[in-house]
Design a protein around this motif. Sequence first.
Motif, PDB file in Angstrom:
ATOM      1  N   VAL A  24     -42.904   8.642  -2.507  1.00  0.00           N
ATOM      2  CA  VAL A  24     -42.375  10.001  -2.639  1.00  0.00           C
ATOM      3  C   VAL A  24     -40.861   9.954  -2.783  1.00  0.00           C
ATOM      4  CG1 VAL A  24     -42.174  12.250  -1.522  1.00  0.00           C
ATOM      5  CG2 VAL A  24     -44.268  10.910  -1.246  1.00  0.00           C
ATOM      6  N   PRO A  25     -40.323  10.508  -3.880  1.00  0.00           N
ATOM      7  CA  PRO A  25     -38.868  10.583  -3.984  1.00  0.00           C
ATOM      8  C   PRO A  25     -38.320  11.642  -3.025  1.00  0.00           C
ATOM      9  CG  PRO A  25     -39.929  11.494  -5.951  1.00  0.00           C
ATOM     10  CD  PRO A  25     -41.013  10.979  -5.058  1.00  0.00           C
ATOM     11  N   PRO A  26     -37.094  11.483  -2.564  1.00  0.00           N
ATOM     12  CA  PRO A  26     -36.545  12.417  -1.571  1.00  0.00           C
ATOM     13  C   PRO A  26     -36.584  13.886  -1.993  1.00  0.00           C
ATOM     14  CG  PRO A  26     -35.125  10.505  -1.776  1.00  0.00           C
ATOM     15  CD  PRO A  26     -36.169  10.375  -2.841  1.00  0.00           C
ATOM     16  N   ALA A  27     -36.460  14.166  -3.278  1.00  0.00           N
ATOM     17  CA  ALA A  27     -36.407  15.559  -3.734  1.00  0.00           C
ATOM     18  C   ALA A  27     -37.780  16.144  -4.059  1.00  0.00           C
ATOM     19  CB  ALA A  27     -35.501  15.660  -4.958  1.00  0.00           C
ATOM     20  N   CYS A  46     -31.454   8.391   7.964  1.00  0.00           N
ATOM     21  CA  CYS A  46     -31.115   7.833   9.271  1.00  0.00           C
ATOM     22  C   CYS A  46     -31.871   6.533   9.480  1.00  0.00           C
ATOM     23  CB  CYS A  46     -31.455   8.841  10.375  1.00  0.00           C
ATOM     24  SG  CYS A  46     -33.197   9.303  10.412  1.00  0.00           S
ATOM     25  N   GLU A  47     -31.622   5.895  10.606  1.00  0.00           N
ATOM     26  CA  GLU A  47     -32.375   4.709  10.978  1.00  0.00           C
ATOM     27  C   GLU A  47     -33.630   5.161  11.716  1.00  0.00           C
ATOM     28  OE1 GLU A  47     -30.941   0.547  12.464  1.00  0.00           O
ATOM     29  OE2 GLU A  47     -31.137   1.881  14.203  1.00  0.00           O
ATOM     30  N   LEU A  48     -34.771   4.769  11.203  1.00  0.00           N
ATOM     31  CA  LEU A  48     -36.056   5.141  11.790  1.00  0.00           C
ATOM     32  C   LEU A  48     -36.717   3.920  12.406  1.00  0.00           C
ATOM     33  CD1 LEU A  48     -37.476   7.242   8.815  1.00  0.00           C
ATOM     34  CD2 LEU A  48     -36.603   8.144  10.984  1.00  0.00           C
ATOM     35  N   PHE A  67     -40.130  -2.082  13.346  1.00  0.00           N
ATOM     36  CA  PHE A  67     -38.925  -2.455  12.603  1.00  0.00           C
ATOM     37  C   PHE A  67     -38.102  -1.196  12.372  1.00  0.00           C
ATOM     38  CE2 PHE A  67     -42.017  -1.463   9.342  1.00  0.00           C
ATOM     39  CZ  PHE A  67     -41.299  -0.857   8.320  1.00  0.00           C
ATOM     40  N   TYR A  68     -36.848  -1.382  12.071  1.00  0.00           N
ATOM     41  CA  TYR A  68     -35.935  -0.257  11.868  1.00  0.00           C
ATOM     42  C   TYR A  68     -35.556  -0.194  10.396  1.00  0.00           C
ATOM     43  CZ  TYR A  68     -35.754   0.095  16.877  1.00  0.00           C
ATOM     44  OH  TYR A  68     -36.113   0.253  18.192  1.00  0.00           O
ATOM     45  N   ALA A  69     -35.850   0.939   9.778  1.00  0.00           N
ATOM     46  CA  ALA A  69     -35.579   1.136   8.360  1.00  0.00           C
ATOM     47  C   ALA A  69     -34.640   2.315   8.180  1.00  0.00           C
ATOM     48  CB  ALA A  69     -36.891   1.394   7.619  1.00  0.00           C
ATOM     49  N   THR A  70     -33.754   2.200   7.215  1.00  0.00           N
ATOM     50  CA  THR A  70     -32.867   3.310   6.883  1.00  0.00           C
ATOM     51  C   THR A  70     -33.502   4.089   5.741  1.00  0.00           C
ATOM     52  OG1 THR A  70     -30.958   2.015   7.555  1.00  0.00           O
ATOM     53  CG2 THR A  70     -30.536   3.932   6.161  1.00  0.00           C
ATOM     54  N   SER A  71     -33.843   5.342   6.018  1.00  0.00           N
ATOM     55  CA  SER A  71     -34.575   6.147   5.051  1.00  0.00           C
ATOM     56  C   SER A  71     -34.424   7.621   5.396  1.00  0.00           C
ATOM     57  CB  SER A  71     -36.060   5.753   5.093  1.00  0.00           C
ATOM     58  OG  SER A  71     -36.810   6.475   4.152  1.00  0.00           O
ATOM     59  N   GLU A  72     -34.706   8.479   4.425  1.00  0.00           N
ATOM     60  CA  GLU A  72     -34.812   9.889   4.744  1.00  0.00           C
ATOM     61  C   GLU A  72     -36.028  10.059   5.647  1.00  0.00           C
ATOM     62  OE1 GLU A  72     -34.549   8.744   1.649  1.00  0.00           O
ATOM     63  OE2 GLU A  72     -32.486   9.341   1.277  1.00  0.00           O
ATOM     64  N   HIS A  73     -35.914  10.904   6.640  1.00  0.00           N
ATOM     65  CA  HIS A  73     -37.085  11.174   7.468  1.00  0.00           C
ATOM     66  C   HIS A  73     -37.881  12.273   6.782  1.00  0.00           C
ATOM     67  CE1 HIS A  73     -39.382  13.074  10.776  1.00  0.00           C
ATOM     68  NE2 HIS A  73     -39.760  11.816  10.850  1.00  0.00           N
ATOM     69  N   SER A 115     -38.068   4.804   2.076  1.00  0.00           N
ATOM     70  CA  SER A 115     -37.341   4.405   0.869  1.00  0.00           C
ATOM     71  C   SER A 115     -36.485   3.157   1.054  1.00  0.00           C
ATOM     72  CB  SER A 115     -36.448   5.563   0.405  1.00  0.00           C
ATOM     73  OG  SER A 115     -35.497   5.889   1.402  1.00  0.00           O
ATOM     74  N   ASP A 116     -36.591   2.461   2.165  1.00  0.00           N
ATOM     75  CA  ASP A 116     -35.788   1.267   2.428  1.00  0.00           C
ATOM     76  C   ASP A 116     -36.433   0.055   1.761  1.00  0.00           C
ATOM     77  OD1 ASP A 116     -34.050  -0.640   3.365  1.00  0.00           O
ATOM     78  OD2 ASP A 116     -34.268  -0.126   5.482  1.00  0.00           O
ATOM     79  N   VAL A 117     -36.358   0.002   0.428  1.00  0.00           N
ATOM     80  CA  VAL A 117     -37.078  -1.017  -0.326  1.00  0.00           C
ATOM     81  C   VAL A 117     -36.531  -2.426  -0.108  1.00  0.00           C
ATOM     82  CG1 VAL A 117     -37.855   0.586  -2.098  1.00  0.00           C
ATOM     83  CG2 VAL A 117     -35.693  -0.620  -2.399  1.00  0.00           C
ATOM     84  N   ALA A 118     -35.353  -2.559   0.465  1.00  0.00           N
ATOM     85  CA  ALA A 118     -34.775  -3.887   0.688  1.00  0.00           C
ATOM     86  C   ALA A 118     -35.192  -4.502   2.020  1.00  0.00           C
ATOM     87  CB  ALA A 118     -33.249  -3.804   0.620  1.00  0.00           C
ATOM     88  N   HIS A 119     -35.778  -3.728   2.917  1.00  0.00           N
ATOM     89  CA  HIS A 119     -36.130  -4.251   4.239  1.00  0.00           C
ATOM     90  C   HIS A 119     -37.255  -5.274   4.102  1.00  0.00           C
ATOM     91  CE1 HIS A 119     -37.296  -4.572   8.382  1.00  0.00           C
ATOM     92  NE2 HIS A 119     -36.213  -3.907   8.717  1.00  0.00           N
TER      93      HIS A 119
END
Length: 181
Positions: A24-27, A46-48, A67-73, A115-119
């Motif tokens: 899902v894209p953020p928008a 934020c960090e989730l 694990f902690y991911a940076t993503s839109e909640h 959306s943290d595809v690099a984690h």
Amino acid sequence: DVPPGAARVLEDHARAGGGWLHVVPPAAADLPAALGIDLSASGPRCELRVLFAHADHPLSARLPDAFYATSEHRPVELTSGDVETVLHADWRRKHTPVLVRRRLGDGHVACTTLSDVAHPVWRQIVYRLVRQMSGVVPELDRLRIGVLGYAPSVGRLHGQGAVDTPGLDFVAACDISPDRL
């Protein structure tokens, strides 16, 4: 948003035995009904803290409990009784679904708002999910290991650790002393 024609093609593909992973894209405002979920209000980036809904889920083998991911909640609301929450995020003292899947016909659909595809842990989960949806049975996809040097102080402990670890099969041991085997 997914155009209705594209959503129908993807749904038909899943019903025929294929897999569809929707990121899902953020928008995004709406989701195709075939996913069995609706979007909740978008939160901040934020960090989730992300966890498996069930610690013994086949996708969780040899991965950390969280694990902690940076993503839109962006939690989702389940609208169909056959939707399985795979991952949830801790948010304001509640677990909110962020990766779900369901069977659709002979195949599967899955949807995520992360959306943290690099984690690296998230990448491993997505890799395993896509393999699973393509028909690879996770129980058969186990890691087989052996231990070189089976001394009681180290080798035997490693062997026992492998036996006690989900997803590992301890299949061989080798030592210079036959009495240790």
